[in-house]
Design a protein around this motif. Sequence first.
Motif, PDB file in Angstrom:
ATOM      1  N   THR A 255     -12.003  33.875 -71.037  1.00 29.68           N
ATOM      2  CA  THR A 255     -13.314  33.339 -70.429  1.00 29.68           C
ATOM      3  C   THR A 255     -13.445  33.914 -68.849  1.00 29.68           C
ATOM      4  OG1 THR A 255     -12.355  31.270 -70.135  1.00 29.68           O
ATOM      5  CG2 THR A 255     -13.817  31.801 -72.081  1.00 29.68           C
ATOM      6  N   VAL A 256     -14.543  34.289 -68.351  1.00 30.75           N
ATOM      7  CA  VAL A 256     -14.476  34.974 -67.072  1.00 30.75           C
ATOM      8  C   VAL A 256     -15.704  34.209 -66.358  1.00 30.75           C
ATOM      9  CG1 VAL A 256     -14.801  36.736 -65.745  1.00 30.75           C
ATOM     10  CG2 VAL A 256     -13.789  37.040 -67.914  1.00 30.75           C
ATOM     11  N   GLY A 257     -15.333  34.074 -65.045  1.00 26.83           N
ATOM     12  CA  GLY A 257     -16.334  33.038 -64.255  1.00 26.83           C
ATOM     13  C   GLY A 257     -16.198  31.763 -64.407  1.00 26.83           C
ATOM     14  N   LYS A 258     -17.508  31.013 -64.399  1.00 28.66           N
ATOM     15  CA  LYS A 258     -17.506  29.609 -64.782  1.00 28.66           C
ATOM     16  C   LYS A 258     -17.710  29.112 -66.191  1.00 28.66           C
ATOM     17  CE  LYS A 258     -22.422  28.855 -63.866  1.00 28.66           C
ATOM     18  NZ  LYS A 258     -23.565  28.115 -63.482  1.00 28.66           N
ATOM     19  N   ILE A 259     -17.340  29.997 -67.035  1.00 25.57           N
ATOM     20  CA  ILE A 259     -17.576  29.590 -68.502  1.00 25.57           C
ATOM     21  C   ILE A 259     -16.250  28.655 -68.929  1.00 25.57           C
ATOM     22  CG2 ILE A 259     -16.814  30.407 -71.051  1.00 25.57           C
ATOM     23  CD1 ILE A 259     -19.559  31.786 -69.786  1.00 25.57           C
ATOM     24  N   GLY A 260     -15.063  28.554 -68.064  1.00 24.71           N
ATOM     25  CA  GLY A 260     -14.235  27.450 -68.419  1.00 24.71           C
ATOM     26  C   GLY A 260     -14.712  25.950 -68.043  1.00 24.71           C
ATOM     27  N   ASP A 261     -15.329  26.049 -66.710  1.00 21.12           N
ATOM     28  CA  ASP A 261     -16.211  24.966 -66.270  1.00 21.12           C
ATOM     29  C   ASP A 261     -17.150  24.477 -67.353  1.00 21.12           C
ATOM     30  OD1 ASP A 261     -14.403  25.069 -64.020  1.00 21.12           O
ATOM     31  OD2 ASP A 261     -15.854  25.721 -62.695  1.00 21.12           O
ATOM     32  N   ILE A 262     -17.928  25.154 -67.736  1.00 18.87           N
ATOM     33  CA  ILE A 262     -19.126  24.946 -68.521  1.00 18.87           C
ATOM     34  C   ILE A 262     -18.780  24.283 -69.641  1.00 18.87           C
ATOM     35  CG2 ILE A 262     -21.106  26.020 -69.742  1.00 18.87           C
ATOM     36  CD1 ILE A 262     -21.064  27.985 -67.590  1.00 18.87           C
ATOM     37  N   PHE A 263     -17.613  24.903 -70.365  1.00 19.48           N
ATOM     38  CA  PHE A 263     -17.011  24.196 -71.388  1.00 19.48           C
ATOM     39  C   PHE A 263     -16.022  22.962 -71.494  1.00 19.48           C
ATOM     40  CE2 PHE A 263     -19.391  27.853 -72.975  1.00 19.48           C
ATOM     41  CZ  PHE A 263     -19.912  27.644 -74.153  1.00 19.48           C
ATOM     42  N   ILE A 285     -14.418  43.581 -67.917  1.00 22.21           N
ATOM     43  CA  ILE A 285     -14.042  44.958 -68.345  1.00 22.21           C
ATOM     44  C   ILE A 285     -12.585  45.060 -68.327  1.00 22.21           C
ATOM     45  CG2 ILE A 285     -14.237  47.449 -67.850  1.00 22.21           C
ATOM     46  CD1 ILE A 285     -16.925  46.872 -66.553  1.00 22.21           C
ATOM     47  N   ASP A 286     -11.904  44.823 -67.472  1.00 16.29           N
ATOM     48  CA  ASP A 286     -10.194  44.966 -67.674  1.00 16.29           C
ATOM     49  C   ASP A 286      -9.798  44.043 -68.770  1.00 16.29           C
ATOM     50  OD1 ASP A 286     -10.479  46.439 -65.373  1.00 16.29           O
ATOM     51  OD2 ASP A 286      -9.670  44.931 -63.955  1.00 16.29           O
ATOM     52  N   ALA A 287     -10.420  43.128 -69.027  1.00 16.91           N
ATOM     53  CA  ALA A 287      -9.757  41.813 -70.047  1.00 16.91           C
ATOM     54  C   ALA A 287     -10.152  42.632 -71.575  1.00 16.91           C
ATOM     55  CB  ALA A 287     -10.566  40.815 -70.127  1.00 16.91           C
ATOM     56  N   MET A 288     -11.214  43.406 -71.663  1.00 15.11           N
ATOM     57  CA  MET A 288     -11.498  44.266 -73.062  1.00 15.11           C
ATOM     58  C   MET A 288     -10.229  45.333 -73.085  1.00 15.11           C
ATOM     59  SD  MET A 288     -13.955  43.089 -74.517  1.00 15.11           S
ATOM     60  CE  MET A 288     -14.173  44.264 -75.726  1.00 15.11           C
ATOM     61  N   GLY A 289      -9.726  45.950 -72.057  1.00 15.15           N
ATOM     62  CA  GLY A 289      -8.688  46.797 -72.206  1.00 15.15           C
ATOM     63  C   GLY A 289      -7.465  46.253 -72.861  1.00 15.15           C
ATOM     64  N   THR A 290      -7.316  45.124 -72.646  1.00 10.54           N
ATOM     65  CA  THR A 290      -5.758  44.509 -73.437  1.00 10.54           C
ATOM     66  C   THR A 290      -6.053  43.337 -74.461  1.00 10.54           C
ATOM     67  OG1 THR A 290      -5.741  42.908 -71.496  1.00 10.54           O
ATOM     68  CG2 THR A 290      -4.655  44.810 -71.300  1.00 10.54           C
ATOM     69  N   LEU A 291      -7.479  42.991 -74.864  1.00 10.16           N
ATOM     70  CA  LEU A 291      -7.794  42.186 -75.810  1.00 10.16           C
ATOM     71  C   LEU A 291      -7.318  42.478 -77.254  1.00 10.16           C
ATOM     72  CD1 LEU A 291      -9.486  39.628 -76.377  1.00 10.16           C
ATOM     73  CD2 LEU A 291     -11.467  41.087 -76.841  1.00 10.16           C
ATOM     74  N   ALA A 292      -6.985  41.637 -77.673  1.00 11.81           N
ATOM     75  CA  ALA A 292      -6.253  41.623 -79.157  1.00 11.81           C
ATOM     76  C   ALA A 292      -7.417  41.957 -79.987  1.00 11.81           C
ATOM     77  CB  ALA A 292      -5.319  40.646 -79.374  1.00 11.81           C
ATOM     78  N   ASP A 293      -6.841  42.360 -81.220  1.00 10.78           N
ATOM     79  CA  ASP A 293      -7.951  42.639 -82.261  1.00 10.78           C
ATOM     80  C   ASP A 293      -8.556  41.105 -82.783  1.00 10.78           C
ATOM     81  OD1 ASP A 293      -7.547  45.070 -82.362  1.00 10.78           O
ATOM     82  OD2 ASP A 293      -6.381  45.117 -84.336  1.00 10.78           O
ATOM     83  N   GLY A 294      -9.846  41.078 -83.066  1.00 10.64           N
ATOM     84  CA  GLY A 294     -10.305  39.666 -83.437  1.00 10.64           C
ATOM     85  C   GLY A 294     -10.694  38.828 -82.408  1.00 10.64           C
ATOM     86  N   GLY A 295     -10.576  39.500 -81.069  1.00 11.98           N
ATOM     87  CA  GLY A 295     -10.829  38.337 -79.942  1.00 11.98           C
ATOM     88  C   GLY A 295     -12.080  38.622 -79.347  1.00 11.98           C
ATOM     89  N   LEU A 296     -12.122  37.553 -78.268  1.00 13.69           N
ATOM     90  CA  LEU A 296     -13.409  37.531 -77.631  1.00 13.69           C
ATOM     91  C   LEU A 296     -13.302  37.432 -76.112  1.00 13.69           C
ATOM     92  CD1 LEU A 296     -16.562  36.824 -77.486  1.00 13.69           C
ATOM     93  CD2 LEU A 296     -15.826  34.330 -77.648  1.00 13.69           C
ATOM     94  N   VAL A 297     -14.142  38.423 -75.397  1.00 14.92           N
ATOM     95  CA  VAL A 297     -14.188  38.115 -74.044  1.00 14.92           C
ATOM     96  C   VAL A 297     -15.724  37.506 -73.620  1.00 14.92           C
ATOM     97  CG1 VAL A 297     -14.464  39.076 -71.655  1.00 14.92           C
ATOM     98  CG2 VAL A 297     -12.793  39.943 -73.232  1.00 14.92           C
ATOM     99  N   PHE A 298     -15.775  36.282 -72.997  1.00 15.45           N
ATOM    100  CA  PHE A 298     -17.027  35.572 -72.714  1.00 15.45           C
ATOM    101  C   PHE A 298     -17.083  35.275 -71.279  1.00 15.45           C
ATOM    102  CE2 PHE A 298     -19.413  31.468 -74.131  1.00 15.45           C
ATOM    103  CZ  PHE A 298     -20.592  32.001 -73.844  1.00 15.45           C
ATOM    104  N   ALA A 299     -18.137  36.173 -70.608  1.00 14.85           N
ATOM    105  CA  ALA A 299     -18.437  36.095 -69.248  1.00 14.85           C
ATOM    106  C   ALA A 299     -19.577  35.521 -68.861  1.00 14.85           C
ATOM    107  CB  ALA A 299     -18.099  37.516 -68.767  1.00 14.85           C
ATOM    108  N   ASN A 300     -19.661  34.997 -67.532  1.00 15.15           N
ATOM    109  CA  ASN A 300     -20.817  34.458 -66.937  1.00 15.15           C
ATOM    110  C   ASN A 300     -20.958  35.165 -65.591  1.00 15.15           C
ATOM    111  OD1 ASN A 300     -22.121  32.588 -64.598  1.00 15.15           O
ATOM    112  ND2 ASN A 300     -23.203  31.875 -66.538  1.00 15.15           N
ATOM    113  N   LEU A 301     -22.191  35.598 -65.125  1.00 10.39           N
ATOM    114  CA  LEU A 301     -22.453  36.417 -64.005  1.00 10.39           C
ATOM    115  C   LEU A 301     -23.321  35.470 -63.062  1.00 10.39           C
ATOM    116  CD1 LEU A 301     -22.590  40.046 -64.778  1.00 10.39           C
ATOM    117  CD2 LEU A 301     -20.571  38.736 -64.352  1.00 10.39           C
TER     118      LEU A 301
END
Length: 406
Positions: A255-263, A285-301
């Motif tokens: 989770t990127v940005g304030k997602i952690g705070d929101i949840f 974008i960098d997190a997608m480079g190492t994200l495991a199969d079946g994973g999620l990147v969730f970002a707030n701008l």
Amino acid sequence: MPRALIIVLDSVGIGGAEDASDYGDAGADTVGHIAEACRDGRGDRDGLRQGPLHLPHLVSLGLGLACQASTGRIPPGLELEGALKGAWGYGVETSRGKDTPSGHWEIAGVPVDFDWGYFPNTVPSFPTALTDALVARGQLPGILGNKHASGTDIIDECGAEHVRSGKPICYTSVDSVLQIAAHEETFGLQRLYALCAIARDLCDPLNIGRVIARPFIGTAEGGFRRTGNRKDFATQPPADTFLDRLATEGRAIVTVGKIGDIFAHRSTGREIKPNGNEACLTAAIDAMGTLADGGLVFANLVDFDSEFGHRRDIPGYAAALEAFDRRVPEIAAALRAGDLAIITADHGNDPTWHGTDHTREHTPILCFGPGIAPGPIGRRESFADIGAKTLAHLGLRQSAKAALWP
């Protein structure tokens, strides 16, 4: 196994929702009004940007078409001229309110079906029992503000007295929120966070969605400015979100940005919290480079909302949209076969609108990735469809409360 990326462009709405009049927002249209302002020269600023709104990559994903489906018109400059590259539609918020937790929780499959608590637009705004307890438990000499206010305006108004007296600046808005501003150096950043944790506990019985720490630096002579060390203290989601489901299944979550705070940091996996849109997008974008199969990147701008929407800064908002658009090819390049990317929003914040608050709007849903067929996905009757589609794409059963698109 496929992976997923969700990017929330905080406040990038595309036209007033059917119930916008209930919120005083009938006619609001964040993207449409910015595009019109840019056409008319009101989006120009020397050294920043000039001319019509230019979002070629978002338009190729269907942004203009989504705007047309939402409002009946394509904003100037957002007409599709080349090949369509994305699946496009728009979302309708069913949650009560128009704040960040409501929108994000609904995206994650948990619409808010209860009424938040709010503080009245009076002076003082906060109940005496609340402020007395905050002063006592926080060992404070008192508080400043105690009213509805713009965050930047109230720091300008009360900053010097805050530094002199040590009294934190407490304010609110039409959202379900208590914000506390304090100087990072004279008051202390960790002390501000600790005070907000006390306020979070005091706000729970009032059903207030968020307590937000708003640190700033500077002097009265040279001016005050907010820093990137904002921290949101949100109440817990009332039910399991798609993040909880992914965590239960042992899937990778970033989770990127304030997602952690929101949840409220529940099932938010590896949290990355840089400062600003550009840094958050780079981290996603960098997190997608190492994200495991079946994973999620969730970002707030968040800059669209905090830096430009609330400040009613049309050129700044337009420039931020164009800056994001220029990086859409980088997002696409980070996707591999089977991946799904979704660009969406959580509410509106029309910088041409009256006041300084969020606006109740439809949101764009732009989907793309290798193997994602371009075309319309239609009107989605809940933001929860986004979470349902994400779970289904990752091979997990979706909620019965949401509907899928092809």
